[in-house]
Write a protein that holds these residues in place. Structure first.
Motif, short mmCIF file in Angstrom:
data_model
loop_
_atom_site.label_atom_id
_atom_site.label_comp_id
_atom_site.label_asym_id
_atom_site.label_seq_id
_atom_site.Cartn_x
_atom_site.Cartn_y
_atom_site.Cartn_z
N GLU A 81 1.93 15.01 -0.06
CA GLU A 81 1.53 13.78 -0.69
C GLU A 81 0.51 13.28 0.18
O GLU A 81 0.15 13.40 1.41
N LEU A 82 -0.12 12.39 -0.57
CA LEU A 82 -1.54 11.65 0.07
C LEU A 82 -1.02 10.71 1.40
O LEU A 82 0.01 10.18 1.19
N PRO A 83 -1.67 10.68 2.41
CA PRO A 83 -1.17 9.66 3.45
C PRO A 83 -1.51 8.23 3.02
O PRO A 83 -2.35 8.07 2.24
N ASP A 84 -0.79 7.27 3.51
CA ASP A 84 -0.96 5.99 3.44
C ASP A 84 -1.43 5.38 4.49
O ASP A 84 -1.69 5.94 5.47
N ALA A 142 -6.30 7.04 1.26
CA ALA A 142 -6.94 8.31 1.16
C ALA A 142 -7.74 8.58 -0.11
O ALA A 142 -8.57 9.42 -0.06
N GLY A 143 -7.45 8.00 -1.22
CA GLY A 143 -8.66 8.22 -2.59
C GLY A 143 -9.83 7.54 -2.45
O GLY A 143 -10.77 7.68 -3.33
N VAL A 144 -9.95 6.54 -1.44
CA VAL A 144 -11.22 5.71 -1.34
C VAL A 144 -12.01 6.07 -0.23
O VAL A 144 -13.23 5.81 -0.28
N SER A 145 -11.28 6.01 1.00
CA SER A 145 -12.06 6.21 2.33
C SER A 145 -12.85 7.47 2.10
O SER A 145 -12.41 8.56 1.90
N SER A 146 -14.25 7.17 2.34
CA SER A 146 -15.14 8.56 2.28
C SER A 146 -15.59 9.09 3.33
O SER A 146 -16.18 10.18 3.21
N SER A 147 -15.13 8.79 4.51
CA SER A 147 -15.54 9.43 5.82
C SER A 147 -15.21 10.85 5.67
O SER A 147 -14.11 11.17 5.21
N PRO A 148 -15.89 11.92 6.40
CA PRO A 148 -15.36 13.25 6.39
C PRO A 148 -14.21 13.40 7.24
O PRO A 148 -13.21 14.16 6.90
N ALA A 174 0.82 -1.25 -0.19
CA ALA A 174 -0.05 0.21 0.04
C ALA A 174 0.71 1.26 -0.05
O ALA A 174 0.31 2.28 -0.52
N PRO A 175 1.96 1.26 0.58
CA PRO A 175 2.53 2.66 0.89
C PRO A 175 2.90 3.16 -0.65
O PRO A 175 3.30 2.58 -1.38
N ASN A 176 3.13 4.57 -0.61
CA ASN A 176 3.52 5.25 -1.70
C ASN A 176 4.78 4.78 -2.38
O ASN A 176 5.19 4.82 -3.56
N ALA A 177 5.82 4.74 -1.64
CA ALA A 177 7.08 4.33 -1.63
C ALA A 177 7.14 3.06 -2.23
O ALA A 177 8.13 2.89 -3.21
N VAL A 178 6.18 2.07 -2.22
CA VAL A 178 6.38 0.87 -2.85
C VAL A 178 6.05 1.15 -4.43
O VAL A 178 6.76 0.38 -5.33
N PHE A 179 5.03 1.76 -4.78
CA PHE A 179 4.47 2.06 -6.04
C PHE A 179 5.71 2.81 -6.73
O PHE A 179 6.03 2.75 -7.86
#
Lengths: 295, 385
Positions: free
Chosen positions: B306-309, B285-291, B262-267
């Motif tokens: 950057e977005l959090p993992d 970050a891009g999928v979880s939809s709660s406020p 999952a971490p950005n560094a892996v991609f």
């Protein structure tokens, strides 16, 4: 049968990396009399420098290999002059050099960690020959073939250098007795510098190729090569690069076959059992000189 | 046009205010002052990439809590960091230093379960609250002093495996597993049980070791089994290397993995070969939809670019959990009172998971997501083909 052949080739390529690293490690031991624990860091640093040449400077992979090899050689040269030359001049012996090399191993490893921000990096797949080639029914990686070819070229080249040239003769002379060699007209200091550079460059070459082949450019890269490279040197014989090459390839093939047909958990046990058997039964290794002993 | 960052800040503030008033605990408040949480960082060493994420998530939590005065008027929290490099001895050394510093009210630590296991008795003996932000071995919590905000991965992975069975209908599966990691052995066995229970044959098991870096031969071995699906149950570096090796060798079949990819560094490291490989995760970050998740993602991106993992979310949750315990205390807080308060927490109020119950000191994420990397490096909801 195809799987058997593909795995044999995988083992050959893996073992070629061990051997390539081991050649540099063995050169230092046989010529300079140093069991250099920091040697693995030369491979790590060569791979890191090579990675940044591709990733930051945008230069092609062959240039990265060249720069990485030079970096490995220069680092080995610097370590030798800073760490080992003062000990050499004081006749401090192998133990002092070993302890000093451990200190440099830790320092260089830590610095490599900072250089990579403690992460495992990878050469972009498009930057090096990462495709597959069909050889009959087998699929073989382009880089695997390159690694195998590089080992063959380096082994033959370094063997000829040591056995057939004046420089090689001087290296062997310094390896036996530095003072006697100097009295015989050999510029021992220059031979030591060249040997250190050659050893670092060879291991640096292994580092860059391993970094690309395994998608792992990090401060841990050299540690893996160090253990297996040491085993290749012990099994092959300290003072003959042909033995190191053959032993390294055998280790790689044995590793892969043990994992494929026996158990991964026993893989390293087999490798190090082999090392132990050679240390006990044939301490000079496959090709080592009968009387070769480092004082 | 309203600035996006300001909007995010207002959103976060509004959320915090909602939680504050919703909690209905206006009567109890610790004495004004700055309270210190010890944070054993792992920003060097083999797990540094994940360690940086945990730490950054915790930093965002501290800023949010202090800015919104969530705990109470004049009450702020602060992190005191000590590095362990994922080494048990250094972690315990850091812990003993925190124990000696009476300003430190609680400690949060540990990615690796063996390190967490070494820390646990130290915390219990010293009677200092210890919250795990990363370790996932079952049985680590020891209330009231030791708790974990990390949901155990097993249930999420079982759900994903069942989903794979239903949607992809594989007939045979080959598994990669760490031969030297008990946690991943258990995770592999749980997935295999689901598969075999559904009549999916085990084509074979390829074992690797955590320190391995060359996966050409294991990839060849797995491809030789001709499975419909390959499931990768290994630690991060091998998982990334295995997937890269499989794709580089021309394997075009289905692969699944765990949240280690999952971490950005892996991609960033492996790139396109990871695209389309489904994995279960509690937060993306891009999928979880709660406020709360959106506010956290915005605040994190504003601070770090950057977005959090998922690891950042765990570090973030750890600080919110300790702050929730602190918030429930009256007067000058101490370690014993905080431990008791944390043991009573039934669910973590402010979380990014859409609900986070705590059962006997162990968090339990119930809404697992199944996601994958897209080719352009975004985590998106997995859609079976």
């Amino acid at each position: 049968m195809i799987l058997f052949l593909e795995q044999a080739l995988n083992g050959w390529a893996l073992g070629s990396l061990y051997a390539l690293f081991g050649i540099g490690f063995g050169l230092v031991f046989s010529t300079l009399g140093i069991l250099n624990a920091a040697h693995g860091t030369y491979a790590s640093w060569a791979a890191i420098v090579g990675y940044y040449v591709v990733e930051r400077a945008g230069l092609p992979f062959p240039v990265a290999v060249g720069v990485g090899v030079a970096a490995g050689g220069l680092l080995a040269l610097a370590v030798d002059q800073i760490a080992f030359q003062p000990l050499r001049s004081r006749k401090a012996g192998m133990l002092g050099a070993l302890i000093t090399s451990i200190a440099f191993w830790i320092i260089l490893d830590s610095l490599a960690g900072f250089a990579t921000e403690q992460q495992s990096l990878a050469f972009p797949a498009a930057s090096f020959p990462s495709g597959m080639i069909d050889i009959g029914p087998m699929k073989v990686g382009q880089l695997q073939l390159i690694i195998i070819a590089v080992l063959i070229v380096c082994t033959i080249g370094i063997h000829l250098l040591i056995q057939k040239t004046r420089l090689g003769t001087a290296m062997r002379a310094v390896g036996w007795n530095e003072v006697a060699a100097a009295l015989g007209g050999v510029n021992a200091r220059m031979v030591i510098l060249l040997t250190a550079f050659l050893a670092g460059a060879t291991s640096g070459l292994a580092g860059v190729l391993a970094g690309a082949a395994t998608s792992n450019v990090s401060f841990t890269l050299g540690e893996g090569l160090m253990l297996k490279g040491f085993a290749a040197v012990v099994v092959g014989g300290y003072d003959d690069v042909r033995g190191t090459a053959i032993a390294g390839i055998l280790l790689g093939i044995i590793e892969v076959f043990v994992a494929q047909y026996v158990s991964t958990a026993l893989r390293d046990g087999f490798t190090y059992s082999l090392l132990l058997i050679f240390l006990v039964a044939r301490p000079r290794g496959l090709f080592g000189s009968a009387g070769f002993v480092r004082a | 046009m309203i600035d996006r960052n300001k909007l995010a800040g207002m959103g976060a503030g509004l959320l915090a205010a909602t939680v504050m008033f919703g909690a209905g605990t206006a009567g109890a408040q610790p004495a004004a002052g700055e309270y210190v949480f010890g944070f054993v960082t792992e920003t060097t060493g083999p797990l540094a990439a994940a360690g940086v994420s945990y730490h950054r998530g915790a930093q965002v939590a501290v800023e949010e809590i202090n800015a919104s005065k969530w705990i109470g008027s004049g009450v702020t929290v602060k992190l005191s960091e000590k590095e362990s490099g994922s080494d048990a001895a250094r972690a315990v050394q850091a812990m003993t230093q925190f124990v000696a510093d009476r300003n430190v009210l609680a400690v949060t630590c540990c990615i690796l379960s063996p390190v967490a296991g070494a820390m646990r008795p130290v915390a219990a003996n010293a009677k200092i609250p210890l919250v795990f932000y990363g370790a996932t071995l079952p049985g680590l919590p020891q209330p009231p002093y030791v708790s974990s905000v990390v949901a155990l991965p097993g249930p999420q992975e079982v759900k994903m495996t069942q989903l794979i069975v239903d949607k992809m209908k594989p007939k045979s599966v080959a598994y990669f597993v760490n031969a030297d990691n008990e946690g991943f052995q258990n995770r592999f066995k749980a997935a295999q049980k689901v598969m075999e229970g559904a009549g999916v044959k085990t084509a074979g098991v390829v074992s690797i070791l955590s320190a391995d870096t060359d996966f050409t031969a294991p990839a060849t071995q797995a491809m030789g089994m001709n499975p419909d699906l390959i499931m990768v149950w290994t630690t991060q570096t091998p998982a990334a290397g295995i997937i890269a090796a499989l794709r580089n060798r021309g394997y075009a079949g289905a692969i699944t993995a765990s949240d280690v990819i999952a971490p950005n560094a892996v991609f960033k490291k492996i790139g396109e070969p990871l695209a389309g490989v489904p994995f279960p995760i509690a937060f993306a970050a891009g999928v979880s939809s709660s406020p709360e998740a959106k506010a956290f993602a915005d605040a994190f991106q504003k601070k770090f670019g950057e977005l959090p993992d998922t690891y950042a979310a765990q570090g973030y949750t750890s600080v919110w959990y300790m702050s929730q315990g602190l918030k429930s205390l009256s007067g000058k807080a101490n370690r014993e009172a905080l431990a008791t308060a944390l043991a009573k927490v039934g669910s973590i109020e402010h979380n990014v998971y859409g609900g986070l119950p705590m059962v006997a000191g162990q968090a339990d994420v119930q809404k697992a997501l199944v996601v994958n990397w897209s080719k352009d490096g975004k985590v998106v909801a997995w859609e079976p083909k």
